[in-house]
Scaffold this motif. Structure first.
Motif, PDB file in Angstrom:
ATOM      1  N   SER A 291      47.568  56.647  41.571  1.00 19.55           N
ATOM      2  CA  SER A 291      47.030  55.841  40.470  1.00 19.55           C
ATOM      3  C   SER A 291      47.894  54.605  40.253  1.00 19.55           C
ATOM      4  CB  SER A 291      46.998  56.658  39.175  1.00 19.55           C
ATOM      5  OG  SER A 291      46.171  57.775  39.272  1.00 19.55           O
ATOM      6  N   THR A 292      47.340  53.654  39.540  1.00 15.46           N
ATOM      7  CA  THR A 292      48.115  52.517  39.072  1.00 15.46           C
ATOM      8  C   THR A 292      49.343  53.029  38.321  1.00 15.46           C
ATOM      9  OG1 THR A 292      46.125  51.158  38.848  1.00 15.46           O
ATOM     10  CG2 THR A 292      48.039  50.514  37.547  1.00 15.46           C
ATOM     11  N   GLU A 293      50.531  52.506  38.632  1.00 18.88           N
ATOM     12  CA  GLU A 293      51.745  52.977  37.983  1.00 18.88           C
ATOM     13  C   GLU A 293      51.674  52.709  36.478  1.00 18.88           C
ATOM     14  OE1 GLU A 293      55.403  53.755  36.423  1.00 18.88           O
ATOM     15  OE2 GLU A 293      54.727  51.662  36.474  1.00 18.88           O
ATOM     16  N   ALA A 294      52.167  53.682  35.691  1.00 13.94           N
ATOM     17  CA  ALA A 294      51.920  53.687  34.250  1.00 13.94           C
ATOM     18  C   ALA A 294      52.444  52.440  33.537  1.00 13.94           C
ATOM     19  CB  ALA A 294      52.537  54.940  33.634  1.00 13.94           C
ATOM     20  N   GLU A 295      53.696  52.065  33.792  1.00 10.86           N
ATOM     21  CA  GLU A 295      54.288  50.970  33.027  1.00 10.86           C
ATOM     22  C   GLU A 295      54.028  49.605  33.637  1.00 10.86           C
ATOM     23  OE1 GLU A 295      58.462  49.785  30.803  1.00 10.86           O
ATOM     24  OE2 GLU A 295      58.433  51.484  32.185  1.00 10.86           O
ATOM     25  N   TRP A 296      54.138  49.486  34.953  1.00 16.05           N
ATOM     26  CA  TRP A 296      54.144  48.164  35.584  1.00 16.05           C
ATOM     27  C   TRP A 296      52.850  47.818  36.315  1.00 16.05           C
ATOM     28  CZ3 TRP A 296      58.154  46.228  33.362  1.00 16.05           C
ATOM     29  CH2 TRP A 296      59.284  47.017  33.117  1.00 16.05           C
ATOM     30  N   GLY A 297      52.063  48.803  36.699  1.00 13.40           N
ATOM     31  CA  GLY A 297      50.906  48.553  37.543  1.00 13.40           C
ATOM     32  C   GLY A 297      49.731  47.937  36.800  1.00 13.40           C
ATOM     33  N   PHE A 298      48.846  47.290  37.569  1.00 14.91           N
ATOM     34  CA  PHE A 298      47.660  46.615  37.029  1.00 14.91           C
ATOM     35  C   PHE A 298      46.422  47.438  37.351  1.00 14.91           C
ATOM     36  CE2 PHE A 298      44.167  43.458  37.572  1.00 14.91           C
ATOM     37  CZ  PHE A 298      44.131  42.982  36.268  1.00 14.91           C
ATOM     38  N   GLU A 299      45.677  47.791  36.301  1.00 19.65           N
ATOM     39  CA  GLU A 299      44.420  48.517  36.473  1.00 19.65           C
ATOM     40  C   GLU A 299      43.323  47.522  36.844  1.00 19.65           C
ATOM     41  OE1 GLU A 299      41.097  50.277  36.807  1.00 19.65           O
ATOM     42  OE2 GLU A 299      42.969  51.443  36.768  1.00 19.65           O
ATOM     43  N   PRO A 300      42.718  47.642  38.054  1.00 15.99           N
ATOM     44  CA  PRO A 300      41.796  46.614  38.559  1.00 15.99           C
ATOM     45  C   PRO A 300      40.554  46.379  37.700  1.00 15.99           C
ATOM     46  CG  PRO A 300      42.505  48.055  40.342  1.00 15.99           C
ATOM     47  CD  PRO A 300      42.987  48.681  39.072  1.00 15.99           C
ATOM     48  N   ALA A 301      40.136  47.358  36.901  1.00 18.56           N
ATOM     49  CA  ALA A 301      38.920  47.166  36.094  1.00 18.56           C
ATOM     50  C   ALA A 301      39.051  45.966  35.166  1.00 18.56           C
ATOM     51  CB  ALA A 301      38.618  48.432  35.289  1.00 18.56           C
ATOM     52  N   LEU A 302      40.249  45.679  34.685  1.00 20.92           N
ATOM     53  CA  LEU A 302      40.429  44.521  33.820  1.00 20.92           C
ATOM     54  C   LEU A 302      40.184  43.232  34.593  1.00 20.92           C
ATOM     55  CD1 LEU A 302      41.204  43.306  31.091  1.00 20.92           C
ATOM     56  CD2 LEU A 302      43.602  43.395  31.813  1.00 20.92           C
ATOM     57  N   GLY A 303      40.585  43.200  35.856  1.00 23.87           N
ATOM     58  CA  GLY A 303      40.330  42.019  36.672  1.00 23.87           C
ATOM     59  C   GLY A 303      38.841  41.741  36.816  1.00 23.87           C
ATOM     60  N   THR A 304      38.056  42.798  36.980  1.00 22.81           N
ATOM     61  CA  THR A 304      36.604  42.643  37.072  1.00 22.81           C
ATOM     62  C   THR A 304      36.040  42.033  35.796  1.00 22.81           C
ATOM     63  OG1 THR A 304      36.475  44.539  38.568  1.00 22.81           O
ATOM     64  CG2 THR A 304      34.440  43.876  37.479  1.00 22.81           C
ATOM     65  N   ASP A 305      36.549  42.478  34.653  1.00 20.87           N
ATOM     66  CA  ASP A 305      36.060  41.944  33.381  1.00 20.87           C
ATOM     67  C   ASP A 305      36.488  40.498  33.191  1.00 20.87           C
ATOM     68  OD1 ASP A 305      34.545  42.613  30.986  1.00 20.87           O
ATOM     69  OD2 ASP A 305      36.431  42.336  29.891  1.00 20.87           O
ATOM     70  N   VAL A 306      37.693  40.153  33.624  1.00 21.11           N
ATOM     71  CA  VAL A 306      38.138  38.756  33.550  1.00 21.11           C
ATOM     72  C   VAL A 306      37.220  37.860  34.382  1.00 21.11           C
ATOM     73  CG1 VAL A 306      39.969  37.169  34.278  1.00 21.11           C
ATOM     74  CG2 VAL A 306      40.551  39.252  33.016  1.00 21.11           C
ATOM     75  N   GLU A 307      36.853  38.327  35.561  1.00 19.92           N
ATOM     76  CA  GLU A 307      35.955  37.533  36.407  1.00 19.92           C
ATOM     77  C   GLU A 307      34.596  37.343  35.742  1.00 19.92           C
ATOM     78  OE1 GLU A 307      36.054  39.717  40.025  1.00 19.92           O
ATOM     79  OE2 GLU A 307      38.076  39.042  40.562  1.00 19.92           O
ATOM     80  N   ARG A 308      34.109  38.370  35.051  1.00 24.19           N
ATOM     81  CA  ARG A 308      32.836  38.240  34.316  1.00 24.19           C
ATOM     82  C   ARG A 308      32.940  37.150  33.258  1.00 24.19           C
ATOM     83  NH1 ARG A 308      31.489  39.501  29.389  1.00 24.19           N
ATOM     84  NH2 ARG A 308      33.391  40.719  29.023  1.00 24.19           N
ATOM     85  N   VAL A 309      33.998  37.202  32.459  1.00 28.22           N
ATOM     86  CA  VAL A 309      34.168  36.221  31.394  1.00 28.22           C
ATOM     87  C   VAL A 309      34.358  34.820  31.979  1.00 28.22           C
ATOM     88  CG1 VAL A 309      35.711  35.498  29.519  1.00 28.22           C
ATOM     89  CG2 VAL A 309      35.071  37.914  29.762  1.00 28.22           C
ATOM     90  N   ALA A 310      35.115  34.718  33.071  1.00 25.65           N
ATOM     91  CA  ALA A 310      35.346  33.416  33.693  1.00 25.65           C
ATOM     92  C   ALA A 310      34.042  32.814  34.210  1.00 25.65           C
ATOM     93  CB  ALA A 310      36.347  33.557  34.833  1.00 25.65           C
ATOM     94  N   ASP A 311      33.177  33.636  34.785  1.00 26.06           N
ATOM     95  CA  ASP A 311      31.877  33.146  35.255  1.00 26.06           C
ATOM     96  C   ASP A 311      31.041  32.625  34.088  1.00 26.06           C
ATOM     97  OD1 ASP A 311      32.465  33.718  37.876  1.00 26.06           O
ATOM     98  OD2 ASP A 311      31.431  35.647  37.893  1.00 26.06           O
ATOM     99  N   GLU A 312      31.087  33.324  32.971  1.00 19.42           N
ATOM    100  CA  GLU A 312      30.294  32.931  31.812  1.00 19.42           C
ATOM    101  C   GLU A 312      30.807  31.644  31.185  1.00 19.42           C
ATOM    102  OE1 GLU A 312      30.506  36.236  29.183  1.00 19.42           O
ATOM    103  OE2 GLU A 312      29.214  37.540  30.408  1.00 19.42           O
ATOM    104  N   ARG A 313      32.130  31.445  31.173  1.00 20.47           N
ATOM    105  CA  ARG A 313      32.740  30.301  30.465  1.00 20.47           C
ATOM    106  C   ARG A 313      33.143  29.159  31.377  1.00 20.47           C
ATOM    107  NH1 ARG A 313      32.719  35.271  27.442  1.00 20.47           N
ATOM    108  NH2 ARG A 313      33.582  34.910  25.346  1.00 20.47           N
TER     109      ARG A 313
END
Length: 472
Positions: free
Chosen positions: A274-296
């Motif tokens: 799994s994504t490391e608890a303290e330092w790792g990045f959970e990819p689902a947030l990246g997907t949501d950022v891309e959605r918002v970036a496309d909209e704006r």
């Protein structure tokens, strides 16, 4: 920081959040930089109150450890209150730390001290994905299975109240031996930006601006507890995952030092990475950022690296490059660790910041590798964090001294009493006062460096770095 501003900060800290944590403290350090201020004593206390911290070093080590453990328990929340935790409100608090003005870019994602130094140089904010919720409980710090079952029972209310997060329950009996006796570590990772972060981007990001994903790809073996809940045994530092689970002479010796007769920990079986608890990045947030970036109509850039220390060399060399373009030598290396960093003072003194995750052998290895590759530094100032316990795989004082000896003119500990390390809790106050006293140089604070300058540096670097800078 004025006492009035400290009161504002302290009172506004949401109750569930840990006061000293990578995410919380790095956020405070960067937001204070944007207000043109440094961050004394991790932002936790006004100068007079914090000034008593170093006197704790006069106590025996055992007494210091007891106080450290009790301090952790004091800020832990009642497990019965987990259903009342609103992670959306934590994101609102994080966004509200920054001045509301136009920014060409905003960072979002992993907690990382090198990324925070980069954000300071670029004059942009960083929004954390991960928040630490210490939860009050009383479990043997060497019994991970008990902690897992305790978490299984108490995490449901938190997850039901916050459907857009994942829970990474972290249990590291090596580096967190003192604190685990009184608190469980619940780290929540946002899978969505949520209203607070989206509104912040709408309010401050300039038209056509850039969202930079801080994407630490670090993973760790975990045990799946529920759909959005994993249990992580161990953490990056002095021991690799297999040594936590299979034992070793180092583990046996560590347990013996803490009065435990077992030879190894009895850990729950790991069934996934799994994504490391303290330092790792959970990819689902990246997907949501891309959605918002496309909209704006925002641009998205991704700053990716495998280990939490791997960004540090690139950022240090970029600082050095920018200093030399300004006619500043860039020959002083300021090495911080964990939450002990000072973005404002780094730039004010013309120091090149190099950030280490913690105080373990791999952190010392990382710094040594950087010094091997970089042009020599005239001076090196070093602050290894004190976590109160002589952990297996921890870098001893002698190792840090050998790295300080790499300086051509002067290498020194900054705010650290080597005779008390790693139980030198006065470091949390002393490093702030020591920095301006030890580094006499003063330089005008620079205007924000254009993002294009960083892109040009990454595209034509002076050497190879284990970092990727990509679109989307």
């Amino acid at each position: 920081m004025s006492a009035l501003r400290w009161l504002e900060e302290h009172r506004s800290l949401p109750g569930p959040l840990a006061g000293i944590d990578s995410g919380t403290t790095l956020l405070r350090a960067l937001s204070r930089y944007h207000y043109g201020e440094d961050i004394p004593a991790l932002g936790l206390a006004p100068q007079r109150a914090a000034s008593i911290l170093p006197y704790g070093n006069y106590l025996p080590e055992g007494a210091r450890q007891v106080l450290y453990r009790r301090g952790t328990a004091a800020e832990a929340i009642d497990p019965d209150a987990l259903g009342d935790v609103d992670v959306g409100a934590l994101r609102r608090w994080a966004a509200d730390r920054y001045p509301e003005r136009g920014y060409p870019a905003v960072m979002v994602g992993s907690a990382n001290g090198a990324a925070v130094h980069l954000a300071a140089l670029l004059g942009i904010p960083w929004l954390p994905q991960t928040f630490l919720l210490p939860v009050r409980r009383d479990v043997d710090p060497n019994e991970p299975k008990e902690d897992l079952e305790w978490g299984r029972e108490h995490a449901r209310a938190l997850l039901e109240a916050n459907p857009d997060v994942e829970l990474h329950q972290a249990f590291d009996p090596n580096q967190d031996q003192l604190t685990l006796a009184r608190a469980a570590y619940f780290r929540v990772k946002s899978r969505r930006l949520g209203p607070a972060y989206e509104e912040f981007l709408d309010a401050v990001l300039e038209p056509g601006g850039t969202v930079i994903l801080v994407d630490c790809e670090l993973e760790w073996p975990t045990t799946r507890v529920d759909d959005r809940h994993v249990f992580q045994f161990g953490a990056p530092g002095g021991l690799p995952p297999e040594e936590y689970r299979e034992g070793s002479e180092r583990v046996r010796a560590f347990l013996e030092r803490h009065g435990d007769g077992r030879r190894m920990w009895d850990a729950p079986a790991a069934d996934e990475q799994s994504t490391e608890a303290e330092w790792g990045f959970e990819p689902a947030l990246g997907t949501d950022v891309e959605r918002v970036a496309d909209e704006r109509g925002y641009d998205v850039r991704r700053l990716s690296f495998k280990g939490s220390n791997e960004l540090s060399g690139l950022v240090a060399d970029f600082y050095r490059d920018q200093y030399r373009r300004r006619g500043i030598g860039g020959d002083r290396l300021l090495v911080g660790s964990f939450a002990l960093l000072q973005p404002w003072w780094a730039l004010r003194t013309g120091s090149v910041p190099y950030w280490m995750t913690f105080n373990a052998g791999p952190d010392a290895d990382s710094l040594e590798g950087y010094l091997d590759a970089a042009d020599p530094y005239e001076a090196i100032d070093l602050t290894p964090v004190s976590n109160g316990v002589r952990a297996a795989g921890q870098a001893p004082v002698e190792r840090w001294r050998s790295l300080l000896a790499r300086a051509e003119r002067q290498g020194q500990f900054l705010g650290v009493d080597p005779s008390k390390y790693p139980a030198d809790f006065g470091t949390y106050y002393r490093y702030h006062a020591a920095l301006p006293e030890a580094i006499p140089d003063r330089h005008p604070m620079p205007a924000p460096v254009d993002l294009g300058a960083f892109e040009a540096f990454v595209e034509d670097p002076p050497r190879e770095y284990p970092v990727e800078w990509t679109e989307g």
